[in-house]
Design a protein around this motif. Sequence first.
Motif, PDB file in Angstrom:
ATOM      1  N   LEU A   1      -4.706  15.847   9.033  1.00 56.69           N
ATOM      2  CA  LEU A   1      -3.977  16.819   9.918  1.00 56.69           C
ATOM      3  C   LEU A   1      -2.724  17.310   9.144  1.00 56.69           C
ATOM      4  N   TYR A   2      -2.210  16.336   8.609  1.00 60.45           N
ATOM      5  CA  TYR A   2      -0.737  17.000   8.474  1.00 60.45           C
ATOM      6  C   TYR A   2      -0.227  16.981   6.670  1.00 60.45           C
ATOM      7  N   LEU A   3      -1.075  16.619   6.012  1.00 63.09           N
ATOM      8  CA  LEU A   3      -0.810  16.527   4.470  1.00 63.09           C
ATOM      9  C   LEU A   3      -1.799  17.566   3.635  1.00 63.09           C
ATOM     10  N   LYS A   4      -1.906  18.669   4.353  1.00 64.29           N
ATOM     11  CA  LYS A   4      -2.931  19.593   3.690  1.00 64.29           C
ATOM     12  C   LYS A   4      -2.645  19.816   2.227  1.00 64.29           C
ATOM     13  N   GLY A   5      -1.484  20.005   1.836  1.00 63.68           N
ATOM     14  CA  GLY A   5      -1.153  20.270   0.468  1.00 63.68           C
ATOM     15  C   GLY A   5      -1.769  19.170  -0.667  1.00 63.68           C
ATOM     16  N   THR A   6      -1.688  17.930  -0.126  1.00 60.81           N
ATOM     17  CA  THR A   6      -1.857  16.736  -1.058  1.00 60.81           C
ATOM     18  C   THR A   6      -3.180  15.829  -0.542  1.00 60.81           C
ATOM     19  N   ARG A   7      -3.956  16.193   0.426  1.00 57.49           N
ATOM     20  CA  ARG A   7      -4.889  15.344   1.018  1.00 57.49           C
ATOM     21  C   ARG A   7      -6.033  15.185   0.170  1.00 57.49           C
ATOM     22  N   PHE A   8      -6.305  13.645   0.173  1.00 54.85           N
ATOM     23  CA  PHE A   8      -7.491  13.198  -0.748  1.00 54.85           C
ATOM     24  C   PHE A   8      -7.307  13.542  -2.237  1.00 54.85           C
ATOM     25  N   SER A   9      -5.977  13.677  -2.572  1.00 54.50           N
ATOM     26  CA  SER A   9      -5.799  13.871  -4.005  1.00 54.50           C
ATOM     27  C   SER A   9      -4.828  12.720  -4.336  1.00 54.50           C
ATOM     28  N   GLU A  10      -4.403  12.505  -5.593  1.00 49.28           N
ATOM     29  CA  GLU A  10      -3.726  11.473  -6.033  1.00 49.28           C
ATOM     30  C   GLU A  10      -2.328  11.255  -5.541  1.00 49.28           C
ATOM     31  N   TYR A  11      -1.974  12.135  -4.610  1.00 54.90           N
ATOM     32  CA  TYR A  11      -0.730  12.137  -3.962  1.00 54.90           C
ATOM     33  C   TYR A  11      -0.779  11.850  -2.450  1.00 54.90           C
ATOM     34  N   GLY A  12      -2.221  11.694  -1.969  1.00 51.37           N
ATOM     35  CA  GLY A  12      -2.333  11.688  -0.566  1.00 51.37           C
ATOM     36  C   GLY A  12      -2.346  10.187  -0.028  1.00 51.37           C
ATOM     37  N   PHE A  13      -2.331  10.018   1.230  1.00 53.27           N
ATOM     38  CA  PHE A  13      -2.333   8.947   1.727  1.00 53.27           C
ATOM     39  C   PHE A  13      -3.501   7.899   1.312  1.00 53.27           C
ATOM     40  N   THR A  14      -4.616   8.425   1.385  1.00 49.52           N
ATOM     41  CA  THR A  14      -5.950   7.722   0.835  1.00 49.52           C
ATOM     42  C   THR A  14      -5.711   6.853  -0.401  1.00 49.52           C
ATOM     43  N   GLU A  15      -5.415   7.565  -1.414  1.00 48.98           N
ATOM     44  CA  GLU A  15      -5.126   7.161  -2.696  1.00 48.98           C
ATOM     45  C   GLU A  15      -4.005   5.985  -2.738  1.00 48.98           C
ATOM     46  N   LEU A  16      -3.066   6.299  -1.864  1.00 50.00           N
ATOM     47  CA  LEU A  16      -1.839   5.328  -1.987  1.00 50.00           C
ATOM     48  C   LEU A  16      -2.373   3.881  -1.423  1.00 50.00           C
ATOM     49  N   ALA A  17      -3.149   4.192  -0.348  1.00 45.45           N
ATOM     50  CA  ALA A  17      -3.593   3.027   0.409  1.00 45.45           C
ATOM     51  C   ALA A  17      -4.699   2.093  -0.602  1.00 45.45           C
ATOM     52  N   GLU A  18      -5.457   2.856  -1.271  1.00 40.87           N
ATOM     53  CA  GLU A  18      -6.076   2.179  -2.384  1.00 40.87           C
ATOM     54  C   GLU A  18      -5.471   1.477  -3.149  1.00 40.87           C
ATOM     55  N   ILE A  19      -4.104   1.899  -3.810  1.00 41.71           N
ATOM     56  CA  ILE A  19      -3.202   1.314  -4.552  1.00 41.71           C
ATOM     57  C   ILE A  19      -2.688  -0.022  -4.190  1.00 41.71           C
ATOM     58  N   ILE A  20      -2.354   0.038  -2.855  1.00 41.54           N
ATOM     59  CA  ILE A  20      -1.847  -0.818  -2.103  1.00 41.54           C
ATOM     60  C   ILE A  20      -2.785  -2.022  -1.645  1.00 41.54           C
ATOM     61  N   PHE A  21      -4.099  -1.785  -1.462  1.00 41.31           N
ATOM     62  CA  PHE A  21      -5.200  -2.749  -1.122  1.00 41.31           C
ATOM     63  C   PHE A  21      -5.416  -3.546  -2.427  1.00 41.31           C
ATOM     64  N   LEU A  22      -5.402  -2.882  -3.592  1.00 43.10           N
ATOM     65  CA  LEU A  22      -5.711  -3.220  -5.037  1.00 43.10           C
ATOM     66  C   LEU A  22      -4.795  -4.275  -5.405  1.00 43.10           C
ATOM     67  N   THR A  23      -3.511  -3.701  -5.139  1.00 43.33           N
ATOM     68  CA  THR A  23      -2.415  -4.687  -5.622  1.00 43.33           C
ATOM     69  C   THR A  23      -2.289  -5.830  -4.729  1.00 43.33           C
ATOM     70  N   VAL A  24      -2.555  -5.742  -3.536  1.00 43.95           N
ATOM     71  CA  VAL A  24      -2.442  -7.057  -2.465  1.00 43.95           C
ATOM     72  C   VAL A  24      -3.610  -8.095  -3.208  1.00 43.95           C
ATOM     73  N   ILE A  25      -4.684  -7.318  -3.442  1.00 43.41           N
ATOM     74  CA  ILE A  25      -6.133  -8.267  -3.749  1.00 43.41           C
ATOM     75  C   ILE A  25      -5.783  -8.925  -5.051  1.00 43.41           C
ATOM     76  N   SER A  26      -5.185  -8.213  -6.003  1.00 43.86           N
ATOM     77  CA  SER A  26      -4.908  -8.795  -7.442  1.00 43.86           C
ATOM     78  C   SER A  26      -3.897  -9.909  -7.087  1.00 43.86           C
ATOM     79  N   ALA A  27      -2.724  -9.788  -6.229  1.00 43.88           N
ATOM     80  CA  ALA A  27      -1.747 -10.843  -6.037  1.00 43.88           C
ATOM     81  C   ALA A  27      -2.492 -11.980  -5.450  1.00 43.88           C
ATOM     82  N   LEU A  28      -3.284 -11.788  -4.614  1.00 44.09           N
ATOM     83  CA  LEU A  28      -3.883 -12.990  -3.884  1.00 44.09           C
ATOM     84  C   LEU A  28      -5.081 -13.616  -4.667  1.00 44.09           C
ATOM     85  N   LEU A  29      -5.645 -13.027  -5.690  1.00 42.99           N
ATOM     86  CA  LEU A  29      -6.643 -13.895  -6.428  1.00 42.99           C
ATOM     87  C   LEU A  29      -5.534 -14.608  -7.540  1.00 42.99           C
TER      88      LEU A  29
END
Length: 214
Positions: free
Chosen positions: A40-68
């Motif tokens: 809705l609101y990040l039309k300039g960067t949506r689904f790119s390297e600068y968007g929410f989805t990409e950032l969420a993927e990085i956060i998830f992978l970082t947390v997973i690595s730390a837990l392992l």
Amino acid sequence: MPPTPLPPPTSIGFGATCLRAACYILLIAAMMEGVHYEALYLKGTRFSEYGFTELAEIIFLTVISALLLYVRHVQKALPTVTLLMFAFVFSSLIREQDHFLDRYVFDGAWQTLVTLVLVPCLTLVIMRRRRFVAEFVHYSNTFSFGLFAAGFLTTYVFSRLYGRSEMWIAIFEDDYRRTFKDAAEEVTELLGYSLILIAVIEMVLLVRRWRAQT
């Protein structure tokens, strides 16, 4: 210090199962609300390297690595299984940074870093393959492994096939826009990472039950 011995698998109480299910539903719901906000609101960067989805993927992978690393080095359980999983997940985390590594470090930087992670980890797992097989037989009978397998298939098989440009061009024909393809692939990939995150959380809880038994 030797790794924690592996007792027989333990069951999960009904109340605990309901609580975890509620937490995981909230996690998925929050994730999808973030995707909705991005659309809705990040039309300039949506689904790119600068968007929410990409950032969420990085956060998830970082947390997973730390837990392992926590399971392997603090709980000292499943050392070879968690090493292989860590190498796989951490390599994915590096791969998600390919745009920035190629741009600000050097072209091909992410391939070099992935090689530096995978080669020593795989070598150590191969050297300790008997221990790995013994650990895997025990781990493969758990809820955590089922979730991890589902996340792996969703992220690395289904999302790649679902996000093919040829399919979306065939669906939309003259109305095709790359955003459709990017959204389909990235959101499906994020779902897969969320399943892997839940799987590793379940691994942590499983290992803590094992330690309580011993």
